[in-house]
Design a protein around this motif. Structure first.
Motif, PDB file in Angstrom:
ATOM      1  N   ASN A   1       1.112   4.076 -11.223  1.00 35.95           N
ATOM      2  CA  ASN A   1      -0.143   4.108 -11.977  1.00 35.95           C
ATOM      3  C   ASN A   1      -0.933   5.382 -11.735  1.00 35.95           C
ATOM      4  N   GLU A   2      -0.586   6.110 -10.684  1.00 36.71           N
ATOM      5  CA  GLU A   2      -1.282   7.351 -10.372  1.00 36.71           C
ATOM      6  C   GLU A   2      -1.174   8.375 -11.500  1.00 36.71           C
ATOM      7  N   ILE A   3      -0.155   8.211 -12.323  1.00 32.72           N
ATOM      8  CA  ILE A   3       0.034   9.120 -13.463  1.00 32.72           C
ATOM      9  C   ILE A   3      -1.213   9.122 -14.341  1.00 32.72           C
ATOM     10  N   LEU A   4      -1.862   7.971 -14.460  1.00 30.03           N
ATOM     11  CA  LEU A   4      -3.091   7.880 -15.251  1.00 30.03           C
ATOM     12  C   LEU A   4      -4.351   7.874 -14.399  1.00 30.03           C
ATOM     13  N   LEU A   5      -4.269   7.332 -13.190  1.00 32.05           N
ATOM     14  CA  LEU A   5      -5.476   7.162 -12.385  1.00 32.05           C
ATOM     15  C   LEU A   5      -6.077   8.471 -11.896  1.00 32.05           C
ATOM     16  N   VAL A   6      -5.252   9.403 -11.475  1.00 30.21           N
ATOM     17  CA  VAL A   6      -5.787  10.677 -10.988  1.00 30.21           C
ATOM     18  C   VAL A   6      -6.528  11.414 -12.118  1.00 30.21           C
ATOM     19  N   PRO A   7      -5.933  11.529 -13.321  1.00 31.58           N
ATOM     20  CA  PRO A   7      -6.701  12.177 -14.399  1.00 31.58           C
ATOM     21  C   PRO A   7      -7.972  11.418 -14.796  1.00 31.58           C
ATOM     22  N   LEU A   8      -7.919  10.083 -14.790  1.00 29.76           N
ATOM     23  CA  LEU A   8      -9.129   9.319 -15.135  1.00 29.76           C
ATOM     24  C   LEU A   8     -10.214   9.519 -14.081  1.00 29.76           C
TER      25      LEU A   8
ATOM     26  N   ILE B   1      -1.180  -2.823  -3.770  1.00 27.87           N
ATOM     27  CA  ILE B   1      -0.892  -1.791  -4.776  1.00 27.87           C
ATOM     28  C   ILE B   1      -2.183  -1.327  -5.454  1.00 27.87           C
ATOM     29  N   THR B   2      -3.086  -2.256  -5.717  1.00 27.85           N
ATOM     30  CA  THR B   2      -4.367  -1.880  -6.323  1.00 27.85           C
ATOM     31  C   THR B   2      -5.159  -0.992  -5.374  1.00 27.85           C
ATOM     32  N   SER B   3      -5.105  -1.247  -4.086  1.00 29.34           N
ATOM     33  CA  SER B   3      -5.783  -0.378  -3.114  1.00 29.34           C
ATOM     34  C   SER B   3      -5.213   1.036  -3.159  1.00 29.34           C
ATOM     35  N   ALA B   4      -3.901   1.153  -3.222  1.00 29.20           N
ATOM     36  CA  ALA B   4      -3.270   2.476  -3.324  1.00 29.20           C
ATOM     37  C   ALA B   4      -3.685   3.166  -4.619  1.00 29.20           C
ATOM     38  N   ASP B   5      -3.727   2.407  -5.712  1.00 29.78           N
ATOM     39  CA  ASP B   5      -4.135   2.980  -6.991  1.00 29.78           C
ATOM     40  C   ASP B   5      -5.576   3.487  -6.945  1.00 29.78           C
ATOM     41  N   LEU B   6      -6.437   2.739  -6.294  1.00 26.93           N
ATOM     42  CA  LEU B   6      -7.837   3.154  -6.228  1.00 26.93           C
ATOM     43  C   LEU B   6      -8.017   4.378  -5.329  1.00 26.93           C
ATOM     44  N   ILE B   7      -7.206   4.504  -4.310  1.00 24.52           N
ATOM     45  CA  ILE B   7      -7.243   5.720  -3.493  1.00 24.52           C
ATOM     46  C   ILE B   7      -6.845   6.926  -4.350  1.00 24.52           C
TER      47      ILE B   7
ATOM     48  N   TYR C   1      -7.259   7.143  -7.569  1.00 17.56           N
ATOM     49  CA  TYR C   1      -8.410   7.362  -8.462  1.00 17.56           C
ATOM     50  C   TYR C   1      -9.475   8.202  -7.750  1.00 17.56           C
ATOM     51  N   PHE C   2      -9.767   7.862  -6.493  1.00 15.98           N
ATOM     52  CA  PHE C   2     -10.788   8.608  -5.761  1.00 15.98           C
ATOM     53  C   PHE C   2     -10.328  10.027  -5.441  1.00 15.98           C
ATOM     54  N   ILE C   3      -9.039  10.233  -5.293  1.00 16.62           N
ATOM     55  CA  ILE C   3      -8.521  11.598  -5.131  1.00 16.62           C
ATOM     56  C   ILE C   3      -8.824  12.406  -6.387  1.00 16.62           C
ATOM     57  N   GLY C   4      -8.639  11.794  -7.547  1.00 17.43           N
ATOM     58  CA  GLY C   4      -8.993  12.458  -8.800  1.00 17.43           C
ATOM     59  C   GLY C   4     -10.483  12.749  -8.886  1.00 17.43           C
ATOM     60  N   LYS C   5     -11.310  11.816  -8.421  1.00 19.45           N
ATOM     61  CA  LYS C   5     -12.763  12.013  -8.418  1.00 19.45           C
ATOM     62  C   LYS C   5     -13.155  13.206  -7.549  1.00 19.45           C
ATOM     63  N   VAL C   6     -12.553  13.265  -6.352  1.00 18.30           N
ATOM     64  CA  VAL C   6     -12.837  14.380  -5.445  1.00 18.30           C
ATOM     65  C   VAL C   6     -12.341  15.683  -6.066  1.00 18.30           C
ATOM     66  N   GLY C   7     -11.190  15.619  -6.745  1.00 20.92           N
ATOM     67  CA  GLY C   7     -10.667  16.802  -7.428  1.00 20.92           C
ATOM     68  C   GLY C   7     -11.634  17.328  -8.467  1.00 20.92           C
ATOM     69  N   ASN C   8     -12.322  16.433  -9.151  1.00 20.45           N
ATOM     70  CA  ASN C   8     -13.320  16.841 -10.136  1.00 20.45           C
ATOM     71  C   ASN C   8     -14.462  17.569  -9.453  1.00 20.45           C
ATOM     72  N   GLN C   9     -14.919  17.049  -8.327  1.00 17.92           N
ATOM     73  CA  GLN C   9     -16.031  17.690  -7.624  1.00 17.92           C
ATOM     74  C   GLN C   9     -15.643  19.075  -7.109  1.00 17.92           C
TER      75      GLN C   9
ATOM     76  N   LEU D   1       0.831  -1.203   0.000  1.00 15.47           N
ATOM     77  CA  LEU D   1       0.000   0.000   0.000  1.00 15.47           C
ATOM     78  C   LEU D   1       0.867   1.254   0.000  1.00 15.47           C
ATOM     79  N   ILE D   2       1.887   1.286   0.843  1.00 12.32           N
ATOM     80  CA  ILE D   2       2.787   2.438   0.910  1.00 12.32           C
ATOM     81  C   ILE D   2       3.575   2.576  -0.395  1.00 12.32           C
ATOM     82  N   SER D   3       4.083   1.474  -0.931  1.00 13.00           N
ATOM     83  CA  SER D   3       4.867   1.563  -2.169  1.00 13.00           C
ATOM     84  C   SER D   3       3.998   1.983  -3.344  1.00 13.00           C
ATOM     85  N   GLY D   4       2.706   1.736  -3.256  1.00  9.39           N
ATOM     86  CA  GLY D   4       1.799   2.166  -4.312  1.00  9.39           C
ATOM     87  C   GLY D   4       1.661   3.674  -4.412  1.00  9.39           C
TER      88      GLY D   4
END
Length: 184
Positions: free
Chosen positions: A141-148, A85-91, A93-101, A48-51
């Motif tokens: 993966n955050e390079i793509l997940l936050v914008p998505l 790592i997938t949990s970190a990636d999804l966090i 992603y949700f940061i990007g979602k909140v950023g959109n709001q 999780l931390i390395s993600g």
């Protein structure tokens, strides 16, 4: 240029340290007790931390030789790393979602409308690119997940792409590391 050389040297030094530590762990009862105490929960936390590590992305699977020498099994360890790592990636992603709001109230509606049209026009292309990126690129993966997430891509579309990509990457890395470690 200097920064990339520094990162490459740091990554090589980290890999050498991990392999040295794996050999050291063979004869060290203290390390085996630590891994036995924290076990798979500890591996999940490390993953999780390395993600989230954007500065020096060292994947948690790089520590696989240490975990195996401490007596943990290959496949459960890889699967726990993938889940962490997938949990970190999804966090991310949700940061990007909140950023959109947050941005939807601050941005002009014309800019958000253009972004929404681009998302609707290229619905599956970024998700396929995310799966390939997560499978092959040794980058966060955050390079793509936050914008998505910011663009409003659905969680049910993102999650399988990230999970499959992380599984492929970590399995390839793990089998390579075990093969290399076994050859040394």
């Amino acid at each position: 240029m200097r920064k990339s050389i520094f990162h490459a040297l740091l990554l090589a030094a980290t890999a050498a340290l991990i392999f040295y530590a794996a050999y050291w762990a063979k004869e060290n009862d203290a390390f085996s007790r630590i891994v036995a105490e924290y076990g798979y929960k500890g591996i999940f936390f490390v993953a999780l931390i390395s993600g989230f590590n954007l500065a020096v992305p060292v994947p948690a699977v790089a520590f696989l030789p240490l975990f195996l020498e401490a007596g943990l099994s290959f496949w459960p360890t890889v699967i726990i790393i993938v889940l962490g790592i997938t949990s970190a990636d999804l966090i991310a992603y949700f940061i990007g979602k909140v950023g959109n709001q947050i941005a939807s109230s601050a941005f002009e509606s014309k800019i958000l409308a253009k972004l929404t049209r681009a998302r609707d026009r290229y619905r599956w292309t970024p998700i396929a690119a995310l799966c390939i990126f997560a499978s092959l690129a040794p980058l966060p993966n955050e390079i793509l997940l936050v914008p998505l997430g910011f663009l409003g891509y659905r969680f049910l579309h993102i999650f399988p792409a990230v999970l499959v990509g992380n599984f492929i990457f970590n399995t390839l890395y793990a089998t390579g590391a075990v093969s290399l470690f076994g050859a040394l």
